[in-house]
Design a protein around this motif. Structure first.
Motif, PDB file in Angstrom:
ATOM      1  N   HIS A   1      82.993  54.657   9.506  1.00  9.70           N
ATOM      2  CA  HIS A   1      84.694  53.640   9.182  1.00  9.70           C
ATOM      3  C   HIS A   1      84.385  54.111   7.677  1.00  9.70           C
ATOM      4  O   HIS A   1      84.181  53.334   6.408  1.00  9.70           O
TER       5      HIS A   1
ATOM      6  N   GLU B   1      86.629  53.968   5.171  1.00  7.63           N
ATOM      7  CA  GLU B   1      87.181  52.787   3.850  1.00  7.63           C
ATOM      8  C   GLU B   1      85.998  51.585   3.328  1.00  7.63           C
ATOM      9  O   GLU B   1      85.841  51.434   2.194  1.00  7.63           O
TER      10      GLU B   1
ATOM     11  N   TRP C   1      82.284  45.496  13.757  1.00  2.82           N
ATOM     12  CA  TRP C   1      83.207  45.813  12.400  1.00  2.82           C
ATOM     13  C   TRP C   1      84.716  45.122  12.639  1.00  2.82           C
ATOM     14  O   TRP C   1      85.022  45.120  11.606  1.00  2.82           O
ATOM     15  N   LYS C   2      85.141  44.893  13.263  1.00  3.17           N
ATOM     16  CA  LYS C   2      86.440  44.448  13.516  1.00  3.17           C
ATOM     17  C   LYS C   2      87.344  45.490  12.946  1.00  3.17           C
ATOM     18  O   LYS C   2      88.196  44.429  11.730  1.00  3.17           O
ATOM     19  N   VAL C   3      88.025  46.429  12.741  1.00  4.60           N
ATOM     20  CA  VAL C   3      88.460  47.437  12.559  1.00  4.60           C
ATOM     21  C   VAL C   3      88.933  48.067  13.673  1.00  4.60           C
ATOM     22  O   VAL C   3      89.074  47.759  15.031  1.00  4.60           O
ATOM     23  N   ASN C   4      90.469  48.216  13.533  1.00  6.43           N
ATOM     24  CA  ASN C   4      91.021  49.002  14.469  1.00  6.43           C
ATOM     25  C   ASN C   4      90.811  50.999  14.369  1.00  6.43           C
ATOM     26  O   ASN C   4      90.284  51.528  13.374  1.00  6.43           O
ATOM     27  N   PRO C   5      90.536  50.903  15.938  1.00  8.75           N
ATOM     28  CA  PRO C   5      89.350  52.480  16.109  1.00  8.75           C
ATOM     29  C   PRO C   5      90.327  53.670  15.333  1.00  8.75           C
ATOM     30  O   PRO C   5      89.501  54.084  15.393  1.00  8.75           O
ATOM     31  N   SER C   6      91.396  53.100  14.889  1.00  7.06           N
ATOM     32  CA  SER C   6      91.866  54.918  15.101  1.00  7.06           C
ATOM     33  C   SER C   6      92.023  54.531  13.387  1.00  7.06           C
ATOM     34  O   SER C   6      92.152  55.958  12.543  1.00  7.06           O
ATOM     35  N   ALA C   7      90.993  53.922  12.687  1.00  3.55           N
ATOM     36  CA  ALA C   7      89.939  53.897  11.645  1.00  3.55           C
ATOM     37  C   ALA C   7      88.693  54.432  11.781  1.00  3.55           C
ATOM     38  O   ALA C   7      88.159  54.649  10.314  1.00  3.55           O
TER      39      ALA C   7
END
Length: 580
Positions: free
Chosen positions: A18, A20, A2-8
């Motif tokens: 996720h 968002e 997904w290439k997203v920040n784990p904190s999200a």
């Protein structure tokens, strides 16, 4: 991906989400990738105020299906061409088939085949009743020359004699023997425990479909890895060619997990011997087969000697335990250290009470009776011997049984907490009418701590009822309080059945019991009122399936003493010993 920040990301309801983008993946979808990762050194867990499941009373997922008869057990399974098999087994342990005649069995309508397997002679038929009638018609000549012609009365006497002799050392602190020799006040008692069957409501059943390239098995298995390996060896397959479908089990208590996988081994052996039928085979044990067929909680004898000082404080404790090892000759034999099977001495070798001179010894006997773990394993007998004898010491010291225990548990805060809670909730110390009594026991097993107070009413002829049991349990964080309460209630009922009725006896090698008629379980009218109180805890969650069992028998025995002044040292309890 997904290439997203784990904190999200957040984990919720079995998914990683996720918010968002609205993307989510189930834990199952991520499991293989997660397994390849190195766990981070520090993981931030939810705080208790964020818990949605832990600590909540949630209904069992299988409750409704079981209540309305939709739950599927091995006996319910329907497969095309399914046949049913019953095995005629030796009348005593260690006997073998010398020869057999099967003409009458084969003549029974519905019987498809009669085959010899290592465990006996199997009759395969279209249904249970045809297989049962076919088995009844077999004529078998048994070779009993290698059979174990044991009688339990004689065995118990041998064990009692052996308990007077030095055994393998399980625990040795201080000098118990010398302290006892020089003690001014010494007490000694012997305790005897019979063989016990598991006697689950659902008799043993297994279905196997053996083909050239593999074998499928359906069973209420408790030990799939071992069962798979044994099935593969019998079938001449690799373990990965054996598929086990784990179905519900209508009670196990350890019986579905045994070192020979007996009911699964018999099914695969029968399917192999009847390959020409090319059919799935359902092998069924009747309850009589299981009660007489082996794998029992071993017969045990304990002998305990202890001394008291002038203030009534125990100064020495010497305990000798005699019985068969359940680990010897199994894949778990490596757990036996210096001649000590830990499952024979657990609950005694790690005695919670602060007694400065402590020695526990073990004699592991070799008897031709198949033995196995049974719900709460060694604690089934060690808790009784320890807690009844502690009560005897309290009486000899002229002290209240709860207060006496508390003084010896100053280094055991969790024992103390459950003991205090059970005593308070039971109204400990409040007077009871003549013929009634309260008794207490506290014990740790499977890293959980349980105290139980039993109330009994005894009639002049010795008959009695267990009216009420108050249970306090510390099992760490209470994940599902409803399940904890149910398991304590079930454990109390299970342990009470053994205390009041449970006994397997052998005469000349033959088991004398056969079914619930002569190996009775607890009737609903015998079940006491049970109150369960859970100690709030932040410790790690621990077991609840077994720890409710060990304290009930000694609590009842101690209550009977309080009511009658008579000690119970043998199980099951004999009302004749309580007669006024």
């Amino acid at each position: 991906d997904w290439k997203v920040n784990p904190s999200a990301l957040k984990a919720e309801n079995g998914h990683v989400i996720h918010a968002e983008t609205g993307r989510k993946a189930s834990y199952g979808e991520l499991a293989s990738k997660a397994a390849a990762l190195t766990p981070p050194p520090d993981v931030k867990l939810k705080t208790p105020d964020q818990w949605k499941i832990i600590g909540k009373n949630l209904p069992r997922k299988d409750g409704q299906a079981k209540a309305i008869g939709q739950a599927q057990f091995a006996g319910d399974l329907k497969l095309p061409g399914l046949l049913t098999a019953l095995v005629a087994r030796p009348p005593l342990f260690g006997a073998t088939v010398k020869s057999f005649k099967a003409d009458a069995a084969r003549a029974v309508p519905g019987v498809k085949a009669v085959v010899q397997i290592p465990q006996g002679v199997a009759v395969i038929a279209r249904d249970f009743w045809s297989a049962k009638k076919g088995r009844d018609a077999l004529i078998i000549d048994w070779d009993e020359s290698g059979g174990a012609k044991i009688s339990t009365d004689a065995l118990r006497e041998q064990y009692l004699e052996l308990s007077t002799k030095t055994g393998a050392v399980a625990t040795d602190q201080g000098d118990a023997a010398q302290t006892l020799v020089s003690a001014a006040r010494k007490l000694e008692a012997a305790f005897a425990f019979p063989y016990l069957a598991h006697a689950p409501m659902e008799p043993l059943v297994c279905v196997a479909h053996l083909k050239d390239d593999g074998c499928e098995i359906w069973a209420g298995s408790q030990s799939q890895t071992l069962d798979q390996a044994i099935a593969a060896q019998i079938a001449g397959l690799k373990p990965e060619q054996v598929t086990i479908h784990t179905l519900l089990a209508g009670g196990s208590f350890g019986r579905h997990a045994n070192p020979t996988a007996d009911y699964i081994a018999e099914t695969v052996a029968t399917a192999k011997a009847a390959r020409e039928l090319n059919a799935p085979i359902r092998l069924m044990w009747t309850r009589e087969d299981d009660i007489k067929g082996g794998y029992y909680r071993p017969l045990f004898v304990h002998r305990i000697s202890a001394s008291l000082d002038a203030q009534g404080k125990p100064t020495a404790w010497l305990q000798r335990i005699v019985g068969q090892s359940i680990l010897a000759g199994t894949p778990f034999e490596g757990m036996i250290k210096n001649g000590v099977d830990i499952t024979s001495v657990e609950g005694a070798s790690n005695l919670a009470y602060a007694i400065p001179n402590l020695r526990v010894e073990l004699h592991s006997t070799q008897v031709g009776v198949p033995v196995l773990w049974w719900r709460s394993v060694g604690h089934t007998h060690t808790a009784f011997a320890v807690e009844v004898f502690i009560d005897e010491l309290a009486a000899a010291a002229g002290q209240d049984p709860v207060a006496f225990r508390q003084k010896l548990l100053t280094r055991q805060p969790r024992h103390q907490a459950v003991l205090k809670l059970a005593a308070e909730k039971s109204g400990w110390g409040a007077p009871l009418p003549k013929g009634r009594g309260r008794g207490v026991a506290v014990h740790e097993s499977f890293d959980s701590f349980v105290a139980e107070v039993a109330e009994v009413t005894v009639q002049p002829d010795g008959s009695f009822t267990v009216d009420r049991v108050v249970c306090a349990v510390d099992c760490g964080v209470a994940v599902n309080p409803n399940v904890i309460e149910a398991q304590m209630e079930g454990g109390i009922g299970f342990g009470l059945a053994a205390a009041l009725h449970g006994k397997i006896t052998l005469k000349d090698g033959r088991v004398e019991q056969s079914n619930y008629t002569d190996y009775p379980l607890l009737r609903i009218g015998e079940m006491p009122r049970v109150e369960v109180h859970i100690v709030p805890s932040t410790e790690r969650p621990t077991g609840v399936g077994e720890p409710g069992v060990p304290p009930i028998a000694p609590a009842v025995a101690n209550a009977l003493f309080a009511a009658t002044g008579k000690r119970v040292r043998n199980l099951p309890i004999d009302p004749a010993e309580l007669k006024a």
